[in-house]
Design an enzyme around this catalytic site. Structure first.
Site, PDB file in Angstrom:
ATOM      1  N   ASP A 179       0.833  -1.200   0.000  1.00 48.13           N
ATOM      2  CA  ASP A 179       0.000   0.000   0.000  1.00 48.13           C
ATOM      3  C   ASP A 179       0.871   1.255   0.000  1.00 48.13           C
ATOM      4  O   ASP A 179       2.039   1.212   0.392  1.00 48.13           O
ATOM      5  CB  ASP A 179      -0.894  -0.034   1.242  1.00 48.13           C
ATOM      6  CG  ASP A 179      -2.089   0.893   1.146  1.00 48.13           C
ATOM      7  OD1 ASP A 179      -2.432   1.297   0.028  1.00 48.13           O
ATOM      8  OD2 ASP A 179      -2.681   1.192   2.198  1.00 48.13           O
ATOM      9  N   HIS A 180       0.343   2.383  -0.441  1.00 50.64           N
ATOM     10  CA  HIS A 180       0.967   3.716  -0.396  1.00 50.64           C
ATOM     11  C   HIS A 180       2.486   3.684  -0.291  1.00 50.64           C
ATOM     12  O   HIS A 180       3.058   3.832   0.797  1.00 50.64           O
ATOM     13  CB  HIS A 180       0.403   4.507   0.782  1.00 50.64           C
ATOM     14  CG  HIS A 180      -0.987   4.991   0.566  1.00 50.64           C
ATOM     15  ND1 HIS A 180      -1.295   6.034  -0.270  1.00 50.64           N
ATOM     16  CD2 HIS A 180      -2.161   4.550   1.070  1.00 50.64           C
ATOM     17  CE1 HIS A 180      -2.600   6.228  -0.271  1.00 50.64           C
ATOM     18  NE2 HIS A 180      -3.155   5.331   0.529  1.00 50.64           N
TER      19      HIS A 180
ATOM     20  N   HIS B 124      -8.363   8.998   5.246  1.00 52.36           N
ATOM     21  CA  HIS B 124      -7.724   7.919   5.995  1.00 52.36           C
ATOM     22  C   HIS B 124      -8.035   8.059   7.482  1.00 52.36           C
ATOM     23  O   HIS B 124      -8.094   9.169   8.009  1.00 52.36           O
ATOM     24  CB  HIS B 124      -6.197   7.970   5.810  1.00 52.36           C
ATOM     25  CG  HIS B 124      -5.739   7.553   4.449  1.00 52.36           C
ATOM     26  ND1 HIS B 124      -4.817   8.262   3.717  1.00 52.36           N
ATOM     27  CD2 HIS B 124      -6.074   6.494   3.676  1.00 52.36           C
ATOM     28  CE1 HIS B 124      -4.600   7.660   2.561  1.00 52.36           C
ATOM     29  NE2 HIS B 124      -5.356   6.585   2.512  1.00 52.36           N
TER      30      HIS B 124
ATOM     31  N   GLY C 243      -9.305   5.019   2.255  1.00 53.17           N
ATOM     32  CA  GLY C 243     -10.022   5.653   3.352  1.00 53.17           C
ATOM     33  C   GLY C 243     -11.419   5.085   3.510  1.00 53.17           C
ATOM     34  O   GLY C 243     -12.380   5.808   3.746  1.00 53.17           O
TER      35      GLY C 243
ATOM     36  N   ASN D 285      -9.998  -0.160   0.615  1.00 49.39           N
ATOM     37  CA  ASN D 285      -8.984  -0.348   1.640  1.00 49.39           C
ATOM     38  C   ASN D 285      -9.590  -0.205   3.033  1.00 49.39           C
ATOM     39  O   ASN D 285     -10.255   0.786   3.328  1.00 49.39           O
ATOM     40  CB  ASN D 285      -7.868   0.685   1.476  1.00 49.39           C
ATOM     41  CG  ASN D 285      -6.993   0.407   0.273  1.00 49.39           C
ATOM     42  OD1 ASN D 285      -7.411  -0.248  -0.676  1.00 49.39           O
ATOM     43  ND2 ASN D 285      -5.778   0.906   0.305  1.00 49.39           N
TER      44      ASN D 285
END
Length: 291
Positions: free
Chosen positions: A80-81, A179, A211, A232
């Site tokens: 992720d990210h 988020h 988010g 997510n």
């Protein structure tokens, strides 16, 4: 069965459901997610943030891969990210999907970096998720984001250009989520019509909602109907787990792990089950050809 995101989300896009990407920061969360998804016959994305990877180490990924390869449900191991260095590490570790997050950069720079990662990952059969627009933050998440008043919504025409020029496999869009857990009294308002316009212009590309924790169920369900294929979830399951663990720890005499953690796992399982059903992900393994 371990696969990449392209194969997983292609089916979700065709059958109009969303696959949960649960952040599995510990082995207990990993085991609970797999158990519940097997029970509900639900495809799943095992998401790991770079900070979680740094904390758990590469050996943790070996156990994740072993479980993902053994289970009879479709699985993806997703970073992720992340930035470039994290992605190179994840590919070496055996992740089957990565997200390059250059959304805070100008449009052309976002395209250039995302395209570079796609060109690196595609020959290795690793799928790539990009992000266009900015996700908000409640200030309670390590995943970052901008102030809810500074969210830059994804524009449909830019989404089409971004996908065409980068070759990205899935796209995280900004339609008003943040988020973390929303503070009391704050009411998010997802831009559903914007989502429909984006999906209409990029129908072949799975869309991702970051988010996804603590939004109203009705809004999340509607977003799945309108074309979101991956959502997510991190804060919701961890909050359920650790709030219950705090209750258990009030008893000073409990010290065995199986006594400490079982109530927390049970509380988290209820959230996992709810999200799977809310996303219309339950009983979707039947659409996959596994073997």
């Amino acid at each position: 069965m371990l696969m990449n995101m392209v194969d997983l989300l292609k089916v979700a896009n065709e059958h109009n459901f969303a696959v949960p990407a649960f952040n599995i920061g510990t082995g207990m969360i990993l085991n609970a997610v797999i158990e519940r998804c097997e029970e509900l016959q639900a495809p799943v994305i095992l998401a790991i943030h770079p900070s979680e990877l740094k904390f758990q180490g590469d050996n943790f990924i070996e156990s994740v891969k072993a479980i993902a390869n053994k289970t009879k449900i479709p699985c993806v191991i997703h970073l992720d990210h992340s930035g470039e260095a994290d992605i190179y590490r994840a590919v070496r570790d055996g992740f089957t999907s990565v997200m390059i997050d250059a959304s805070s950069l100008p449009f052309e720079e976002n395209i250039a970096i995302t395209k570079k990662i796609v060109e690196f990952c595609r020959p290795l059969n690793v799928s790539v998720e990009g992000e266009l627009g900015t996700i908000g933050t409640t200030g309670q998440s390590f995943e970052g984001g901008v102030s809810s008043t500074e969210i830059r919504y994804t524009q449909p025409e830019e989404a089409r250009e971004f996908i065409d020029r980068t070759g990205v496999d899935s796209l995280a869009i900004a339609i008003g989520t943040c988020h973390g857990i929303y503070p009391k009294g704050y009411q998010p308002n997802l831009q559903q019509e914007l989502l429909s316009k984006i999906k209409a212009i990029v129908p072949e590309t799975p869309l991702v909602l970051h988010g996804g924790s603590s939004n109203k169920d009705s809004e999340i369900a509607e977003s799945c109907k309108r074309g979101i294929n991956k959502i997510n979830i991190s804060s919701d399951i961890k909050d359920a787990f650790y709030q219950e663990l705090r209750n258990t720890l009030k008893d000073p005499y409990i010290r065995e792990p199986f006594e400490l953690y079982l109530p927390a796992i049970e509380a988290m399982n209820a959230v996992i089950d709810h999200k799977i059903k809310l996303f219309n992900d339950a009983d979707k393994v039947k659409y996959y050809k596994l073997g």
